[in-house]
Scaffold this active site. Structure first.
Site, PDB file in Angstrom:
ATOM      1  CG  HIS A   2      -5.262  29.694 -12.844  1.00  0.00           C
ATOM      2  ND1 HIS A   2      -4.056  29.487 -13.452  1.00  0.00           N
ATOM      3  CD2 HIS A   2      -5.482  28.633 -12.039  1.00  0.00           C
ATOM      4  CE1 HIS A   2      -3.572  28.329 -13.027  1.00  0.00           C
ATOM      5  NE2 HIS A   2      -4.407  27.799 -12.174  1.00  0.00           N
TER       6      HIS A   2
ATOM      7  CG  ASP B 225      -9.557  25.308  -5.718  1.00  0.00           C
ATOM      8  OD1 ASP B 225      -9.488  24.103  -5.459  1.00  0.00           O
ATOM      9  OD2 ASP B 225      -8.558  26.029  -5.876  1.00  0.00           O
TER      10      ASP B 225
END
Ligand code: COA
Length: 375
Positions: A262, A312
């Site tokens: 991320h 996700d």
């Protein structure tokens, strides 16, 4: 020219592009309007969360009832909309491409689409939030040769999404889990799609255009498209036993493992933790090994690369356990995130200045035009 040299060609990493009061990320903590995501996931509903995102406060009972009623009223499509949208191509078409086009088409039926009146713009926001999920459900019906199912105004947004897609009443547990997924995906500070929406809104373009920009950005595999790719990876790996070797080889080949890493979270994504426990119980109930496989992949990527799962990764096995087709995972993300985009669009309008950054020149200089006969 003054530049933030560290950010040039680095995806604007570390650049603060605007002030925002919608959602905040601090270390491994995510808040919507000051409320912890864990608190909202445990206690709120999607409709209430949308109210919070748009109004900067939680509603009272009467306000929430009213808000839910207004969303329900806007969820359905007209006969003409169903007819025209059903004629769009669906064969070999990715649902995100279809959704991008269908959302844009909705504006052609909306007489308030171009309005700059604040009340009209809020009605447009309500229509979009109510209808994006309906479009996703319609796509699924059309490609399976089935008829459009009208929503039930007495039921929640999460209930109706499953009902309009499958044509049968969903199980209460599925509705609860799905509602939590919608809350978790509703907003995420200045992510790629929210930024796209804000950039388009900053030219004072209309709300539909800004949302369509955002859908296009969300579609990419480095952003919302990752959840579908995670499930494809799990299916491809096939068994828990093969997971470690598969991941080790992929990392050795410098491949990216979808659902990990991320730009902002370096100590873990709080949404992934919530989704992990949902995945564990749903996969157990569904009798699949996808949670166990995911856990092995998670441990291996952490050990080999020091990367943690993002939103996700575990959402893939959660959606799979709910029998949702793989290519609808990203459209479901859009179904929820449209509410966050709209909050960003309104925030942008409220203190607008057009986004117009600079590019640092690295091309040739001083060339003289050569007539074509001499080249
Ligand atoms: N798998 C393997 N390696 C990864 C990785 C992943 N999922 N994510 C990042 N890395 C590695 C990169 O290869 C790079 O390594 P290097 O320095 O040796 O080249 C390093 O970590 C930094 O990655 P980078 O892509 O520059 O980070 P970013 O901030 O630009 O990108 C993401 C952030 C989310 C786009 C990136 O982590 C990614 O592509 N993840 C997979 C897609 C995904 O899950 N997207 C959903 C995000 S919510």
């Amino acid at each position: 020219m003054e530049t933030y040299s560290g950010a040039v060609d680095k995806g604007l990493e570390g650049v603060v592009a605007c002030t925002t009061g919608i959602s905040s990320i601090v270390d491994a903590t995510l808040c919507y309007r000051g409320y912890l995501i864990e608190d909202l996931a445990a206690n709120s509903t999607f409709e209430e969360t949308v109210f919070l995102l748009w109004n900067d406060r939680l509603p009272n009972k009467a306000e929430l009832d009213d808000f839910k009623k207004n969303i329900s009223k806007e969820m359905g499509l007209t006969e003409d909309q169903v007819k025209q949208l059903s004629q769009l191509p669906v064969k070999d078409v990715h649902p995100m491409a279809w959704l991008r086009t269908a959302t844009s088409m909705l504006s052609l039926w909306d007489s308030e689409a171009q309005s700059t009146d604040e009340a009209a713009q809020h009605r447009v926001a309500l229509k979009l939030t109510a209808k994006v999920g309906t479009l996703v459900a319609l796509f699924e019906r059309v490609r399976n040769g089935k008829a459009y199912v009208s929503p039930n105004p007495e039921k929640s947004f999460a209930w109706n999404f499953h009902y309009m897609m499958a044509g049968t009443e969903p199980d209460a547990e599925v509705v609860k889990v799905f509602d939590t997924c919608l809350i978790l995906h509703a907003d995420h500070e200045l992510n790629c799609s929210a930024f796209s929406a804000r950039v388009t809104a900053s030219s004072l373009s209309d709300i539909y255009s800004a949302v369509v920009s955002a859908i296009g950005a969300l579609k990419g595999p480095l952003h919302g498209g990752a959840n579908e790719q995670v499930m494809r990876m799990l299916v491809d790996i096939g068994t828990v036993e093969k997971a470690t070797e598969w991941v080790t080889n992929a990392l050795a080949n410098k491949e990216k493992i979808m659902g990990f890493g991320h730009r902002v979270y370096k100590n873990g994504d709080p949404r992934a933790k919530i989704l992990r426990s949902m995945s564990q119980s749903l996969c157990k109930k569904a009798g699949t090994s996808y949670y166990d496989m995911s856990k092995v992949i998670d441990d291996t990527v952490q050990k080999e690369k020091g990367l943690l799962p993002n939103v996700d990764f575990y959402s893939a096995s959660v959606y799979y356990s709910m029998n949702i087709p793989l290519d609808l995972y990203t459209p479901i993300f859009a179904t929820s995130r449209v509410s966050g985009w709209l909050a960003h669009i309104f925030e942008q309008f409220s203190k607008n200045r057009i986004y117009r950054p600079r590019g640092e020149w690295i091309g040739k200089e001083g060339l003289k035009y050569t007539p074509i006969a001499n080249r």
